[in-house]
Design an enzyme around this catalytic site. Structure first.
Site, PDB file in Angstrom:
ATOM      1  N   ASP A   1      44.796  88.770 -39.135  1.00  0.00           N
ATOM      2  CA  ASP A   1      45.893  87.940 -39.648  1.00  0.00           C
ATOM      3  C   ASP A   1      46.066  86.642 -38.881  1.00  0.00           C
ATOM      4  O   ASP A   1      46.937  85.839 -39.195  1.00  0.00           O
ATOM      5  CB  ASP A   1      47.208  88.740 -39.642  1.00  0.00           C
TER       6      ASP A   1
ATOM      7  N   ARG B   1      31.374  80.012 -24.068  1.00  0.00           N
ATOM      8  CA  ARG B   1      31.080  81.384 -23.670  1.00  0.00           C
ATOM      9  C   ARG B   1      29.585  81.656 -23.768  1.00  0.00           C
ATOM     10  O   ARG B   1      28.862  80.891 -24.409  1.00  0.00           O
ATOM     11  CB  ARG B   1      31.756  82.361 -24.659  1.00  0.00           C
TER      12      ARG B   1
ATOM     13  N   LYS C   1      46.790  80.412 -28.876  1.00  0.00           N
ATOM     14  CA  LYS C   1      46.282  81.731 -29.267  1.00  0.00           C
ATOM     15  C   LYS C   1      47.362  82.435 -30.089  1.00  0.00           C
ATOM     16  O   LYS C   1      48.492  82.584 -29.628  1.00  0.00           O
ATOM     17  CB  LYS C   1      45.954  82.530 -27.994  1.00  0.00           C
TER      18      LYS C   1
ATOM     19  N   ASP D   1      31.084  87.464 -25.705  1.00  0.00           N
ATOM     20  CA  ASP D   1      31.982  86.385 -26.138  1.00  0.00           C
ATOM     21  C   ASP D   1      33.167  86.249 -25.190  1.00  0.00           C
ATOM     22  O   ASP D   1      33.926  85.292 -25.291  1.00  0.00           O
ATOM     23  CB  ASP D   1      32.490  86.634 -27.560  1.00  0.00           C
TER      24      ASP D   1
HETATM   25  P1  AMP Z   1      38.624  89.818 -28.544  1.00  0.00           P
HETATM   26  O1  AMP Z   1      38.458  91.306 -28.552  1.00  0.00           O
HETATM   27  O2  AMP Z   1      40.009  89.369 -28.201  1.00  0.00           O
HETATM   28  O3  AMP Z   1      37.586  89.116 -27.741  1.00  0.00           O
HETATM   29  O4  AMP Z   1      38.445  89.338 -30.055  1.00  0.00           O
HETATM   30  C1  AMP Z   1      37.249  89.457 -30.756  1.00  0.00           C
HETATM   31  C2  AMP Z   1      37.278  88.601 -31.995  1.00  0.00           C
HETATM   32  O5  AMP Z   1      38.298  89.041 -32.898  1.00  0.00           O
HETATM   33  C3  AMP Z   1      37.514  87.123 -31.754  1.00  0.00           C
HETATM   34  O6  AMP Z   1      36.688  86.428 -32.637  1.00  0.00           O
HETATM   35  C4  AMP Z   1      38.973  86.969 -32.108  1.00  0.00           C
HETATM   36  O7  AMP Z   1      39.268  85.654 -32.515  1.00  0.00           O
HETATM   37  C5  AMP Z   1      39.124  87.952 -33.259  1.00  0.00           C
HETATM   38  N1  AMP Z   1      40.502  88.432 -33.440  1.00  0.00           N
HETATM   39  C6  AMP Z   1      41.210  89.252 -32.635  1.00  0.00           C
HETATM   40  N2  AMP Z   1      42.437  89.479 -33.136  1.00  0.00           N
HETATM   41  C7  AMP Z   1      42.526  88.775 -34.307  1.00  0.00           C
HETATM   42  C8  AMP Z   1      43.543  88.601 -35.305  1.00  0.00           C
HETATM   43  N3  AMP Z   1      44.722  89.187 -35.208  1.00  0.00           N
HETATM   44  N4  AMP Z   1      43.241  87.804 -36.357  1.00  0.00           N
HETATM   45  C9  AMP Z   1      42.047  87.218 -36.469  1.00  0.00           C
HETATM   46  N5  AMP Z   1      41.061  87.351 -35.587  1.00  0.00           N
HETATM   47  C10 AMP Z   1      41.279  88.113 -34.506  1.00  0.00           C
HETATM   48 MG    MG Z   2      37.586  87.306 -27.007  1.00  0.00          MG
END
Ligand code: AMP
Ligand code: MG
Length: 490
Positions: free
Chosen positions: A129, A187, A117, A256
Site C-alpha cells: 500500500d 545498495r 518512507k 537490497d
Molecule cells: P524491506 O523488507 O523493508 O527491505 O522491503 C522490501 C521491499 O518491499 C522494498 O522494495 C520495499 O519498498 C517494499 N515494501 C515494503 N513495505 C511496503 C509497503 N507497505 N508498500 C509497498 N512496498 C513495500
Molecule cells: Mg529494504
C-alpha cells in the site's frame, strides 16, 4: 507561492544528482499527499547539522513537506529502482513505499539523501500500500539514532509525522512517514538491478557515480572498479565488526538492505542481543537463522560476492581475469573484519597493546558468557564499572581463572588501571535500546503519550555517559518478555 517561501525558510537546499543518472535507475514519482499531517517528532540537532531550520519545519507548511503533502523548492521526487536477493532469492524490488526528495547540500558542502518512507505507492509497490505505520517508523527513529550515538555508521532519522489516515495491517494502525537521511541509498541491489537490466554503459555510469559520491580517487593505474569493490568491502568489514561488538542483529541482511556507503540501513526486524548466544535471531520470518548474530559476517561476504559479480564486466575484458581480481578482493574481507573486531574487543577489555593471545582471551570470555547465559552488554558494563559481582557468571571458578589472565594481561601493558577503565568506558555502552524499553516507548507513543519515548531517546543519545539516571535502562526485562520477536515490512 507559499510552497516556495516555505522551502526557503526551512533551509531546504536540494540538488538532484541521482536524477541525472540514466533514466533506468528511477521513476519520477511525487509522494502521495497525507490527509492531515501532524508532527510527532523532529530531530532538531540533525536538522541543524543539515542546515535546516527547526522552527520552520515545525510550522504547518514545514510539516506538510515532511509528510509529502507539499514538495519543497528544488526537490525532484523519485522512486529508486533496485533488485535484491531476499533470503537468498533474487527479486526485482525498488522503492515501494519511499520517495527520494533529493539531496540536501549542507552549509559545509556535504550531501545527504532526504527520503520520505511511507509516502505512498510507487511503480515498484507490487502488492503493497506504499504506507508505513507509526510504531515501526518510531522504532526506526529510536534504533537508528541509538546506533548513531554508539558511533556506528547509519542512516539517520530527521522526523516522523502521522498522516491522519489509518492503514490496514492485521488491524487498523495510524499511518506515518519517516524522513530518512542517508549518505545515499545506493545498495548492492542497485548494482544487481543495473547488471541484470541495464546496459554496460549504465552499469558503468552507476559505478562512476558511486565512486565519486562516496570514495576517494583510486591510485593512478589502478582499475577504478576494483578500487570501488575493495573500498566497499573495507567499509562493510568495519561496519559488521561494529555491529558484532555491540550485539546488534540486523535481521534482514538482504542485498537490497546493504548500502554501499557503509551505513546501516533498513531498520525492520533488527534488535540488540541481550543474553549472549551466537545463534540469536529475533525476526519472525528468519526461520532458518540465516541472519543470526554469528552469521552476519558470512552473510556480508555472501552479499559482497553478489556485488562483485555485478562489477565483473568492468573489472577486466577477460572474464577469468575479472573473476580472479574479484576473488582476491573478497578474500580481503576476513582479515579486515577480524582486525576491526579484535581491535574493538581489545578496547572493550581495556587493552591498548596487541598480543598474539588476545583473540583467545576474548574467545574464552565469550564462551563463558554463552555457557552461563550472561547478558552481553551488561557483562562488559560490569567489567567497566569494576563491579564483577553483579551476575551469576562472575561467581564461577572459570571466571575467576579468566579474570586472572585478564589482570595479568593488563599488567603487561604500560597503561595504568585508570587508563584502561577509561578506554573501556569509551567502548562499552552503559545502555543500548533494550527491546522491552523500546516496546514500552512505542506502546505509549501510539496512545499519544510521547514522554516515555523522549526520555528513552535522551538516555540512548549518551550511551557512554555512565550516569545514574541511565541505570534503570540497563536493567533486564522480566522473563515474560521472552522469546522476543520482530517483524518485517510493517
Ligand atoms: P524491506 O523488507 O523493508 O527491505 O522491503 C522490501 C521491499 O518491499 C522494498 O522494495 C520495499 O519498498 C517494499 N515494501 C515494503 N513495505 C511496503 C509497503 N507497505 N508498500 C509497498 N512496498 C513495500
Ligand atoms: Mg529494504
Amino acid at each position: 507561492m507559499t510552497e516556495k517561501k516555505a522551502g526557503r525558510s526551512a533551509g531546504w537546499n536540494f540538488d538532484n544528482s541521482y536524477a541525472r543518472l540514466p533514466q533506468t535507475f528511477f521513476t519520477e514519482q511525487p509522494p502521495t499527499p497525507a490527509r492531515s499531517p501532524k508532527l510527532v517528532i523532529l530531530n532538531e540537532a540533525l536538522a541543524g547539522s543539515l542546515g535546516l531550520n527547526s522552527d520552520a519545519l515545525k510550522r504547518e507548511d514545514g510539516v506538510e513537506a515532511l509528510a509529502g503533502s507539499q514538495i519543497p523548492e528544488g526537490a525532484l521526487p523519485l522512486a529508486q529502482a533496485y533488485a535484491g536477493h531476499q533470503f537468498g532469492y533474487f527479486t526485482m524490488l525498488g522503492d515501494g513505499r519511499a520517495v527520494l526528495l533529493g539531496e540536501q547540500v549542507t552549509p559545509d558542502g556535504q550531501r545527504f539523501d532526504i527520503q520520505l518512507k511511507g509516502a505512498g505507492r510507487t511503480p515498484y509497490s507490487r502488492r503493497g500500500d506504499g504506507r508505513a505505520a507509526l510504531g515501526p517508523m518510531l522504532r526506526e527513529y529510536i534504533i537508528s539514532e541509538a546506533m548513531h550515538a554508539l558511533g556506528i555508521p547509519t542512516t539517520r532519522s530527521l522526523a516522523v509525522v502521522t498522516t491522519g489516515e489509518n492503514i490496514i495491517r492485521e488491524t487498523y494502525l495510524p499511518g506515518a512517514v519517516l524522513t530518512r537521511v542517508a549518505a545515499s541509498h545506493i545498495r548492492v541491489g542497485t548494482f544487481q538491478y543495473a547488471a541484470k537490466w541495464g546496459t554496460k554503459e549504465e552499469l558503468q555510469a552507476l559505478a562512476d557515480y558511486t565512486l565519486e559520491r562516496h570514495f576517494a580517487k583510486p591510485d593512478e593505474g589502478e582499475n577504478r572498479y576494483l578500487f570501488l569493490l575493495k573500498e566497499v568491502i573495507k567499509r562493510q568489514a568495519a561496519l559488521i565488526a561494529k555491529w558484532q561488538l555491540v550485539g546488534f542483529i540486523h535481521g534482514v541482511m538482504n542485498t537490497d538492505n546493504m548500502a554501499l556507503s557503509g551505513e546501516t540501513i533498513d531498520y525492520g526486524p533488527c534488535a540488540f542481543m541481550d543474553t549472549f548466544d551466537p545463534a540469536t535471531v529475533f525476526s519472525s520470518i528468519d526461520e532458518q537463522g540465516r541472519y543470526a548474530y554469528a552469521n552476519q559476517p558470512y552473510i556480508a561476504v555472501w552479499n559482497l560476492s553478489r556485488f562483485a559479480e555485478t562489477l565483473l564486466p568492468l573489472l577486466h575484458d577477460d572474464q577469468e581475469q575479472a573473476v580472479k581480481a574479484a576473488e582476491g578482493a573478497l578474500a580481503g574481507f576476513a582479515e579486515q573484519y577480524t582486525g576491526e573486531w579484535l581491535n574493538g574487543m581489545r578496547a572493550k577489555l581495556g587493552l591498548f597493546t596487541e598480543e598474539e593471545q588476545d583473540g583467545s582471551l576474548v574467545e574464552s570470555l565469550l564462551k563463558l558468557m554463552e555457557k552461563e547465559k550472561a547478558d552481553y552488554t551488561n557483562t562488559f558494563r560490569a567489567l567497566t564499572l569494576d563491579k564483577p559481582q553483579e551476575s551469576a557468571m562472575f561467581g564461577t571458578p572459570e571466571f575467576t581463572e579468566w579474570l586472572g589472565q585478564w589482570q595479568a594481561r593488563w599488567d603487561r601493558q604500560p597503561q595504568s588501571k585508570e587508563e584502561s577503565l577509561q578506554l573501556m568506558r569509551q567502548n562499552n555502552p552503559a545502555v543500548i535500546p533494550r527491546n522491552h524499553r523500546v516496546e514500552a516507548a512505542l506502546d505509549a507513543a501510539v496512545t499519544g503519550d510521547f514522554s516515555v519515548l523522549e526520555r528513552l531517546l535522551d538516555v540512548l543519545a549518551r550511551p557512554f555517559a555512565y550516569t545514574t539516571d541511565q541505570e534503570e535502562y540497563a536493567a533486564l526485562p522480566a522473563p515474560s518478555h521472552y522469546p522476543y520477536q520482530t517483524y518485517c515490512g510493517t
